[in-house]
Write an enzyme that holds these catalytic residues in place. Structure first.
Site, PDB file in Angstrom:
ATOM      1  N   PRO A  85       0.796  -1.236   0.000  1.00  0.00           N
ATOM      2  CA  PRO A  85       0.000   0.000   0.000  1.00  0.00           C
ATOM      3  C   PRO A  85       0.824   1.280   0.000  1.00  0.00           C
ATOM      4  CG  PRO A  85       0.103  -0.870   2.212  1.00  0.00           C
ATOM      5  CD  PRO A  85       0.818  -1.881   1.342  1.00  0.00           C
ATOM      6  N   ASP A 131       1.505  -4.141 -14.003  1.00  0.00           N
ATOM      7  CA  ASP A 131       2.252  -5.384 -13.793  1.00  0.00           C
ATOM      8  C   ASP A 131       3.713  -5.150 -14.140  1.00  0.00           C
ATOM      9  OD1 ASP A 131       3.306  -7.927 -13.690  1.00  0.00           O
ATOM     10  OD2 ASP A 131       1.761  -8.851 -14.936  1.00  0.00           O
ATOM     11  N   ASP A 156       9.509  -5.714  -2.905  1.00  0.00           N
ATOM     12  CA  ASP A 156       8.800  -6.438  -1.845  1.00  0.00           C
ATOM     13  C   ASP A 156       7.726  -7.328  -2.476  1.00  0.00           C
ATOM     14  OD1 ASP A 156       8.414  -7.080   0.835  1.00  0.00           O
ATOM     15  OD2 ASP A 156       6.826  -5.597   1.092  1.00  0.00           O
ATOM     16  N   LYS A 196      12.829  -9.409  -2.085  1.00  0.00           N
ATOM     17  CA  LYS A 196      12.284 -10.343  -1.108  1.00  0.00           C
ATOM     18  C   LYS A 196      12.283 -11.756  -1.673  1.00  0.00           C
ATOM     19  CE  LYS A 196       7.822 -10.197   0.148  1.00  0.00           C
ATOM     20  NZ  LYS A 196       6.664  -9.704   0.937  1.00  0.00           N
TER      21      LYS A 196
END
Length: 244
Positions: A85, A131, A156, A196
């Protein structure tokens, strides 16, 4: 940012000492919902995120990594992949001064991309409903950069988990390689890359491939990353540049 560092240290200590909170009014909730709510109420980083106006607790993962490794500085150009977010964009905007909060510091550039829509963040170019894996999105990012080289690429991103360990690992590794390729093609010399991963698959191969382009690569597990999670971060520093 000294106040921020002090608060981070205090909550690092609190994270080990806070007692588990048992929520009330759980009637009608499923087991997974009850477990999630219990985790949230017992998590000091959730409350801290509210105190500091971060959109979610994940902000403190990046805060800690940056405090230890200095990957964000005033004037830097930063790409945040999987930004929704927006908490990492908030941290990056403050540290790079893309929000122009520090009059005497160089002004940076932060671009955030996510499949989901992202509410506006001061000083951040946001590409929501986009995307990152598509060439069209990456070209849009490059058009915003306008020949400007990137100092730090953050990711992330994580795929929706299927519960099939090998497939999940393959999917998140694919995302990481896409980010690596983009970083190699757009970064300035000495730039950093943070992605990540789930520490249950072919992480050593990715590390080996990153070392072809960066001086150092290391695995990181921030304090704000829940201990029961397989989530880890791979940090590559010192981009070597590409020879024509």
């Amino acid at each position: 940012m000294n106040t921020l560092k002090t608060l981070t240290r205090n909550f690092h200590s609190c994270g080990h000492e806070c007692a588990k909170v048992v929520p009330k009014n759980l009637k009608g909730r499923g087991k997974s919902s009850q477990e999630w709510l219990t985790r949230q109420l017992s998590d000091p980083f959730v409350e801290k995120a509210k105190m500091m106006n971060y959109r979610c607790r994940s902000a403190f993962k990046l805060v800690e990594i940056n405090e230890k490794h200095g990957i964000l500085k005033p004037g830097f150009t930063v790409i945040d992949c999987g930004a929704s977010p927006g908490s990492w964009c908030q941290v990056a905007a403050a540290e790079t001064n893309s929000n122009k909060a520090q009059e005497t510091k160089p002004v940076g550039l932060v671009i955030g991309i996510d499949l989901l829509q992202i509410y506006p963040i001061p000083g951040v170019h946001l590409l929501g409903n986009a995307d990152f894996m598509k060439d069209e999105t990456q070209q849009n990012v490059k058009s915003i950069l306008c020949e400007r080289k990137v100092d730090c690429v953050l990711s992330d991103m994580a795929p929706n988990a299927t519960g099939i360990r090998n497939l999940d690992q393959e999917n998140i590794t694919k995302l990481s390689y896409s980010v690596l390729r983009f970083a190699v093609l757009t970064s300035s010399v000495d730039a950093s890359l943070l992605v990540k991963l789930w520490n249950n698959g072919d992480v050593p191969q990715l590390e080996k491939d990153m070392l072809r382009f960066y001086k150092t690569v290391k695995m990181i597990k921030p304090v704000a990353s829940r201990s029961e999670s397989a989530e880890v971060f791979m940090l590559a520093k010192g981009f070597l540049g590409l020879k024509s």
